[in-house]
Design an enzyme around this catalytic site. Sequence first.
Site, PDB file in Angstrom:
ATOM      1  N   HIS A   1     -13.906   1.328   8.779  1.00 32.99           N
ATOM      2  CA  HIS A   1     -12.988   0.303   8.278  1.00 32.99           C
ATOM      3  C   HIS A   1     -13.309  -0.020   6.816  1.00 32.99           C
ATOM      4  CE1 HIS A   1     -10.618  -3.654   9.222  1.00 32.99           C
ATOM      5  NE2 HIS A   1      -9.999  -2.867   8.363  1.00 32.99           N
TER       6      HIS A   1
ATOM      7  N   ASP B   1      10.954   3.067   5.733  1.00 34.74           N
ATOM      8  CA  ASP B   1      10.689   1.633   5.919  1.00 34.74           C
ATOM      9  C   ASP B   1      12.035   0.921   6.021  1.00 34.74           C
ATOM     10  OD1 ASP B   1      10.091  -1.081   5.780  1.00 34.74           O
ATOM     11  OD2 ASP B   1       8.421  -0.783   4.384  1.00 34.74           O
TER      12      ASP B   1
ATOM     13  N   ASP C   1      -9.578   5.022   9.780  1.00 38.14           N
ATOM     14  CA  ASP C   1     -10.498   3.960   9.369  1.00 38.14           C
ATOM     15  C   ASP C   1     -10.962   3.117  10.563  1.00 38.14           C
ATOM     16  OD1 ASP C   1     -11.819   2.892   7.203  1.00 38.14           O
ATOM     17  OD2 ASP C   1     -10.170   1.651   6.482  1.00 38.14           O
TER      18      ASP C   1
ATOM     19  N   GLY D   1     -11.273   0.609   4.139  1.00 39.80           N
ATOM     20  CA  GLY D   1     -10.099   0.548   3.259  1.00 39.80           C
ATOM     21  C   GLY D   1     -10.187  -0.481   2.149  1.00 39.80           C
ATOM     22  N   ALA D   2     -10.620  -1.679   2.495  1.00 42.29           N
ATOM     23  CA  ALA D   2     -10.603  -2.765   1.509  1.00 42.29           C
ATOM     24  C   ALA D   2     -11.994  -3.029   0.944  1.00 42.29           C
ATOM     25  CB  ALA D   2     -10.066  -4.032   2.163  1.00 42.29           C
TER      26      ALA D   2
ATOM     27  N   ALA E   1      -3.973   2.076   8.682  1.00 43.95           N
ATOM     28  CA  ALA E   1      -3.231   0.853   9.027  1.00 43.95           C
ATOM     29  C   ALA E   1      -4.008   0.074  10.089  1.00 43.95           C
ATOM     30  CB  ALA E   1      -1.829   1.200   9.489  1.00 43.95           C
ATOM     31  N   ARG E   2      -3.944   0.534  11.333  1.00 44.69           N
ATOM     32  CA  ARG E   2      -4.717  -0.036  12.428  1.00 44.69           C
ATOM     33  C   ARG E   2      -4.787   1.018  13.537  1.00 44.69           C
ATOM     34  NH1 ARG E   2      -6.367  -3.230   9.358  1.00 44.69           N
ATOM     35  NH2 ARG E   2      -6.244  -5.511   9.436  1.00 44.69           N
TER      36      ARG E   2
ATOM     37  N   ILE F   1       0.834  -1.212   0.000  1.00 43.47           N
ATOM     38  CA  ILE F   1       0.000   0.000   0.000  1.00 43.47           C
ATOM     39  C   ILE F   1       0.867   1.259   0.000  1.00 43.47           C
ATOM     40  CG2 ILE F   1      -1.762   1.300   1.265  1.00 43.47           C
ATOM     41  CD1 ILE F   1      -2.650  -1.453   2.466  1.00 43.47           C
TER      42      ILE F   1
ATOM     43  N   GLU G   1     -15.067   5.330  20.447  1.00 41.53           N
ATOM     44  CA  GLU G   1     -16.169   6.151  20.981  1.00 41.53           C
ATOM     45  C   GLU G   1     -15.782   7.619  21.074  1.00 41.53           C
ATOM     46  OE1 GLU G   1     -16.984   2.448  23.618  1.00 41.53           O
ATOM     47  OE2 GLU G   1     -17.488   4.279  24.728  1.00 41.53           O
TER      48      GLU G   1
END
Length: 397
Positions: A279, A174, A262, A281-282, A237-238, A155, A266
Amino acid sequence: MPETFRIQTLNAISPLGLNRLDRERFDLGTEFTDPRAILLRSADLHSYDVPHSLYAVARAGAGTNNIPVEKLASLGIPVFNTPGANANAVKELVIAGLLLAARNLYHAADYTKDLVAEQQLSGKDLDKQVEAGKKQFAGFELPGRTLGVIGLGAIGVLVANAAQAMGMKVLGYDPAITIERAWQLSPSVEQVTSVEELFARSDFITLHVPLIEATQGLVSAERIASMPAGSVVLNFARGGVVDEEAVLAALDSGQLHAYVNDFPTEVGAVHPKVITLPHLGASTSEAEDNCAVMAVDQLSDFLLHGNIRNSVNFPEVAMARSPNTTRLGIFNENKPNMIGQITTVLAEAGLNVTEFTNKARGDYAYTLVDVEGEVADELKEQILAIDGVIRARKIEG
Ligand SMILES: NC(=O)c1ccc[n+]([C@@H]2O[C@H](COP(=O)([O-])OP(=O)(O)OC[C@H]3O[C@@H](n4cnc5c(N)ncnc54)[C@H](O)[C@@H]3O)[C@@H](O)[C@H]2O)c1
Ligand SMILES: O=C(O)CC[C@@H](O)C(=O)O
């Protein structure tokens, strides 16, 4: 009769993938208690009581933080994912996120809706209020701004190249970039060698790393404070990669202009400067199809032939099938003399090996071996009796 493998699906998986399974050999269901394989997307397996029947888990997607990968490795259960299959979908959403934040689109659209739905304006009154109110949503353009990309995998590379093509200055970080990804990266993307430098120089940060110990809380209060005032963080990502409390405090102080993500929480989802998507993204038909096809193909290749491709906890091992041979798939601890002991058992049984591959990854290894002719059922028990062998399977031709 060869076995019919029970595959339990824990999320909706595209029929384009599921329909590739030969129903003579695979039985699909959502309620099995003794499945041979699990096919899932984001369902959480961490508290799942792993049945002895389970041979494999396939994730139709990239992230595997919803799966106890190490525990399954110790049980000789490979976890597959589908690298790259949803990368374009995420890239497009990240580009949308850049624009949502830079042009204040989310709040601007809400404002317009409110003028009509709540304030009940129309005609000339609506026109007048639109023209009077729009200045509060005036944004900025992307060319010349700096985007820092953390994680240059499937990605991250697509995002970096697309942002660069839109005129942004792109920095990439990276430390474990692969040669393949480095080749795909636009030469104009500047490599930086520390996260600190990336934060200090970026107007936008976008995250494309897995959620692992090393990336937990990667976006911290200290790093946000080093960014230029009015910066933007994008997180597809998360959730755990970002210290959300720090982000919210920086949004309140004006240090950050927006947080686009994504992963609803609360507190975050209702913050006025946070744009949270469910969520998504995909969630394109293309990505769902790609992931399902790849996951199903990898899973069926493993169940039918013992081949391992794109596993996150076992090495890549694949061999073509040869006629008049029997195949054994053996998971074992990665320690000395495992191959010697396995081949000794085969030799003592008078079996002629026609092909043999053994590869290790971390603490575990996988052996695929073809022997001439038929193999007695007791052989599997003899292999399982070797100290360090975790699981062995005779794979029908
Ligand atoms: N929002 C969504 O729906 C969605 C969809 C797909 C993927 N994702 C998330 O995005 C992540 C990345 O996906 P991908 O397909 O690009 O995976 P990938 O494996 O191709 O790329 C991940 C990259 O992160 C790098 N990396 C790992 N640790 C790092 C660190 N500490 N610092 C910098 N780089 C690091 C790796 O070297 C690798 O190049 C997934 O793990 C998943 O969590 C989210
Ligand atoms: O399955 C999904 O919808 C999300 C998948 C995504 O988070 C991934 O890691 O690939």
